[in-house]
Design a protein around this motif. Sequence first.
Motif, PDB file in Angstrom:
ATOM      1  N   ALA A  71      12.616  -0.857   9.237  1.00 57.96           N
ATOM      2  CA  ALA A  71      11.461  -1.027   8.266  1.00 57.96           C
ATOM      3  C   ALA A  71      12.000  -0.792   6.918  1.00 57.96           C
ATOM      4  O   ALA A  71      12.250   0.486   6.558  1.00 57.96           O
ATOM      5  N   VAL A  73      11.151   0.800   3.828  1.00 56.31           N
ATOM      6  CA  VAL A  73      10.030   1.512   3.491  1.00 56.31           C
ATOM      7  C   VAL A  73       9.555   1.694   2.192  1.00 56.31           C
ATOM      8  O   VAL A  73       8.603   2.152   1.794  1.00 56.31           O
ATOM      9  N   GLU A  74      10.449   1.005   1.280  1.00 54.20           N
ATOM     10  CA  GLU A  74       9.949   1.113  -0.083  1.00 54.20           C
ATOM     11  C   GLU A  74       8.689   0.314  -0.234  1.00 54.20           C
ATOM     12  O   GLU A  74       7.874   0.500  -1.296  1.00 54.20           O
ATOM     13  N   THR A  75       8.664  -0.971   0.399  1.00 54.80           N
ATOM     14  CA  THR A  75       7.304  -1.856  -0.011  1.00 54.80           C
ATOM     15  C   THR A  75       6.089  -1.059   0.354  1.00 54.80           C
ATOM     16  O   THR A  75       6.144  -0.387   1.121  1.00 54.80           O
ATOM     17  N   GLU A  79       2.847  -1.128   8.074  1.00 55.25           N
ATOM     18  CA  GLU A  79       3.922  -1.575   9.503  1.00 55.25           C
ATOM     19  C   GLU A  79       3.265  -2.999  10.076  1.00 55.25           C
ATOM     20  O   GLU A  79       2.044  -3.142   9.960  1.00 55.25           O
ATOM     21  N   ARG A 395      -1.278   7.231  13.901  1.00 55.20           N
ATOM     22  CA  ARG A 395      -1.602   8.582  13.118  1.00 55.20           C
ATOM     23  C   ARG A 395      -2.350   8.334  11.970  1.00 55.20           C
ATOM     24  O   ARG A 395      -2.288   7.280  11.305  1.00 55.20           O
ATOM     25  N   ARG A 396      -2.915   9.243  11.577  1.00 51.62           N
ATOM     26  CA  ARG A 396      -3.893   9.495  10.611  1.00 51.62           C
ATOM     27  C   ARG A 396      -3.037   9.436   9.114  1.00 51.62           C
ATOM     28  O   ARG A 396      -1.919  10.046   9.176  1.00 51.62           O
ATOM     29  N   THR A 397      -3.607   8.810   8.304  1.00 48.20           N
ATOM     30  CA  THR A 397      -2.972   8.931   6.878  1.00 48.20           C
ATOM     31  C   THR A 397      -3.728   9.894   6.054  1.00 48.20           C
ATOM     32  O   THR A 397      -4.863   9.980   6.106  1.00 48.20           O
ATOM     33  N   TYR A 398      -3.006  10.459   5.022  1.00 48.41           N
ATOM     34  CA  TYR A 398      -3.741  11.224   4.087  1.00 48.41           C
ATOM     35  C   TYR A 398      -3.495  10.561   2.572  1.00 48.41           C
ATOM     36  O   TYR A 398      -2.423   9.964   2.302  1.00 48.41           O
ATOM     37  N   LEU A 399      -4.655  10.856   1.956  1.00 48.25           N
ATOM     38  CA  LEU A 399      -4.533  10.236   0.573  1.00 48.25           C
ATOM     39  C   LEU A 399      -4.291  11.396  -0.474  1.00 48.25           C
ATOM     40  O   LEU A 399      -5.090  12.500  -0.067  1.00 48.25           O
ATOM     41  N   PHE A 400      -3.662  11.503  -1.449  1.00 47.63           N
ATOM     42  CA  PHE A 400      -3.534  12.599  -2.412  1.00 47.63           C
ATOM     43  C   PHE A 400      -3.828  11.988  -3.875  1.00 47.63           C
ATOM     44  O   PHE A 400      -3.418  10.932  -4.274  1.00 47.63           O
ATOM     45  N   GLY A 403      -1.360  11.048  -6.802  1.00 51.93           N
ATOM     46  CA  GLY A 403      -0.726   9.530  -6.337  1.00 51.93           C
ATOM     47  C   GLY A 403       0.713  10.115  -6.112  1.00 51.93           C
ATOM     48  O   GLY A 403       1.119  11.244  -5.694  1.00 51.93           O
ATOM     49  N   LEU A 404       1.499   8.971  -5.852  1.00 50.05           N
ATOM     50  CA  LEU A 404       2.911   9.450  -5.284  1.00 50.05           C
ATOM     51  C   LEU A 404       4.139   9.633  -6.255  1.00 50.05           C
ATOM     52  O   LEU A 404       5.134   9.152  -6.520  1.00 50.05           O
ATOM     53  N   SER A 405       3.767  10.461  -7.172  1.00 46.10           N
ATOM     54  CA  SER A 405       4.838  10.824  -8.204  1.00 46.10           C
ATOM     55  C   SER A 405       6.096  11.874  -7.598  1.00 46.10           C
ATOM     56  O   SER A 405       5.727  12.603  -6.555  1.00 46.10           O
ATOM     57  N   LYS A 406       6.964  11.930  -8.113  1.00 48.34           N
ATOM     58  CA  LYS A 406       8.015  12.519  -7.579  1.00 48.34           C
ATOM     59  C   LYS A 406       8.221  13.907  -8.403  1.00 48.34           C
ATOM     60  O   LYS A 406       9.091  14.637  -8.138  1.00 48.34           O
TER      61      LYS A 406
END
Lengths: 411, 263
Positions: A71, A73-75, A79, A395-400, A403-406
């Motif tokens: 898969a 994963v970047e996109t 799934e 599985r459950r997903t979680y939102l933050f 956002g998805l910053s590094k």
Amino acid sequence: MTLGEIKKSLLAAAWFMFLTFPIMVIKVNTIQKTVEWHWERLLYVAVGGFVFSFLWRYFLRRKQGGRRPAAPVETDEPEAVPAFQRLIHDRRFAMPALVVLGLFVLVFPYLFSMYQVNIMTTALIYVVTGLGLNVVVGVAGLLHLGYAAFYAVGAYTYALLNLHFGVSFWLALPIGAALGSVFAVILGFPVLRLRGDYLAIVTLGFGEIIRLVLENWNDFSYGPSGIANIPRPKFFWFDFSLEQSAVFIYFLMLAMVLLTVFVTNRLKDSRIGRAWIALREDEVACQAMGIDIARTKLSAFVMGSAWAGMAGVVFAAKTTFINPASFTLWESIVILCIVVLGGMGSILGVILGALVLILLPEYLRAFSEYRMLIFGVVLVVMMVFRPGGILSEVRRTYLFKEGLSKDGSLS
Amino acid sequence: MQPILEIRNLCMDFGGLRAIDTLDLHIGQGEIVALIGPNGAGKTTVFNCLTGIYKPSGGEMLARSPKTGEARRLNGLKPNQVTENGLARTFQNIRLFGSMTVLENIMIGRHCRTSAGISGAIVRNRATREEEKRIVQDSYDVLKKIGLARYVNEYAKNLPYGAQRRLEIARAMATDPFLLLLDEPAAGMNPQETDELNELIIGIREEAGITIFLIEHDMKLVMSLSDRIYVVDYGKKIAEGRPEEIKRNPAVIKAYLGEEVDA
Ligand SMILES: Nc1ncnc2c1ncn2[C@@H]1O[C@H](COP(=O)(O)OP(=O)(O)O)[C@@H](O)[C@H]1O
Ligand SMILES: [Mg+2]
């Protein structure tokens, strides 16, 4: 279609011919004491086998072709889940569907005959036991082949307590669950250090021991003749007619299914539930991450067995007669099939699995001769083409918020 | 200062095979110490003894928490008890929980620092809800630190190889260890991933103050990271010292004959 393919299919056809030769071709006429040879049937088998083998490989190839290698994963795309599964998780579809389903199950007993209601109640009992076993096998990954024994504990709890002490159904329900748990602890302590196949064999043995004890300890369990005239559940002081009683048990089971779904669903994304899954995924890593695996295994075992005990009480009250023959290894295997076919770890999957596996054979009674055959074929095909079961665990997903910053990473 | 990990006379026998032979070793707070040696030298076995997966045939293992200064004998502890005592490890052959999401893998690491039980999960009382919220937030913080936040809801098995190795480290970090045991963290990584790993490990030591005990074959990484190095061969310690000393040590060069030792 290459030469090799044809060769493979020819081989498969020959193999089928060989396998089915005794049952398809040779027919012994016991009255005239002659042997009839049905050679033409061999031809059908050959052609059938050839075509079947081709189709089989075609679908297998399609399935493998459809699978993505690794898969990316970047996109952001989700799934690749089957359309059916996506639909279920889509709220716009799921909510109305749930309402319709809810209405249907509520009016079900008034629309259909008592026979249908009884079948459905049986199926619901299997939904509960399936969900219970799902905790042990599907979620915690402990292969348990003696589950029917805990079911028996529940059933005999009610039957015997009622017989000797007049204990009511409602009191027996929690006692059955408690005794199921107690037996789980007794079995669990010595057994849970075993892994995989060893655990399967010991639990299988335990299941058989319970059944043999029930069969042979006449003074205690009334042996193979069982216990009859177990009272149906009452609702306060109402005395139901037979028909009302069937409907009542149906609704009782419905409530129990809801309770089971509620509890198992809450456990799924809890601290303990995650520990169970980690245990299934990798026992060594699980332990190395600080999880006490003995306790975690035991809790899954006890949890699953409590539901079996409770379902056993209802079973005894529904059939009003129990004997050891209801709690054989076959029973454990059917419940295990429900979990595996439905989808290990998926609550909705197990519910569907139970309905399919219990209702299908009932409605296939018309083809009674081939019932088991069809049943078997469905299972095999499922396991080959959807080894994860009807629905796989999501599985459950979680939102933050941020956002998805590094940002804030160490490197 | 007293060492936070002390191994004295450690021995481990598998049938007739002596995988570890009277090994002595100590690690001080804040150090990065490497354990190197040829394949089959017994390095992973040392980790397995420390973390309670194997029961050593002889010797003493002591861990001293830098916070409390309390010494704890590791012999006879179960793996989960070792982790509770502040030692966390990764595995040479990646052992993630593949069907769980990345975040959930980390959340498992928080298990031993939290306490909600079955009844709490069912009734979802306030304490349980708050603890759960804290688990999620703490786990996400770890993910951000290790630089895996963008994978948060991916299934662990779908991660690229390098990210899986990092996730193993993140999961171990989530257990709040004072000593991190890394078993060949760079194995299978490309040079760029290895460089990132190098920075990550230094970051873990500098910012989180966690001591690192590391098994590694990548000599460049070992030489650049380590404060001290232990070399084992056939279960025996054949050398110890700073990287420059190890590079020049004839016994080490002999054990590694054919393998590159210099950085
Ligand atoms: N569980 C085990 N049973 C038997 N032998 C083992 C076991 N674990 C490790 N060994 C042996 O111990 C030796 C050291 O192994 P290991 O610690 O894995 O080496 P490495 O230094 O490559 O990590 C090897 O010879 C290995 O075969
Ligand atoms: Mg190793």
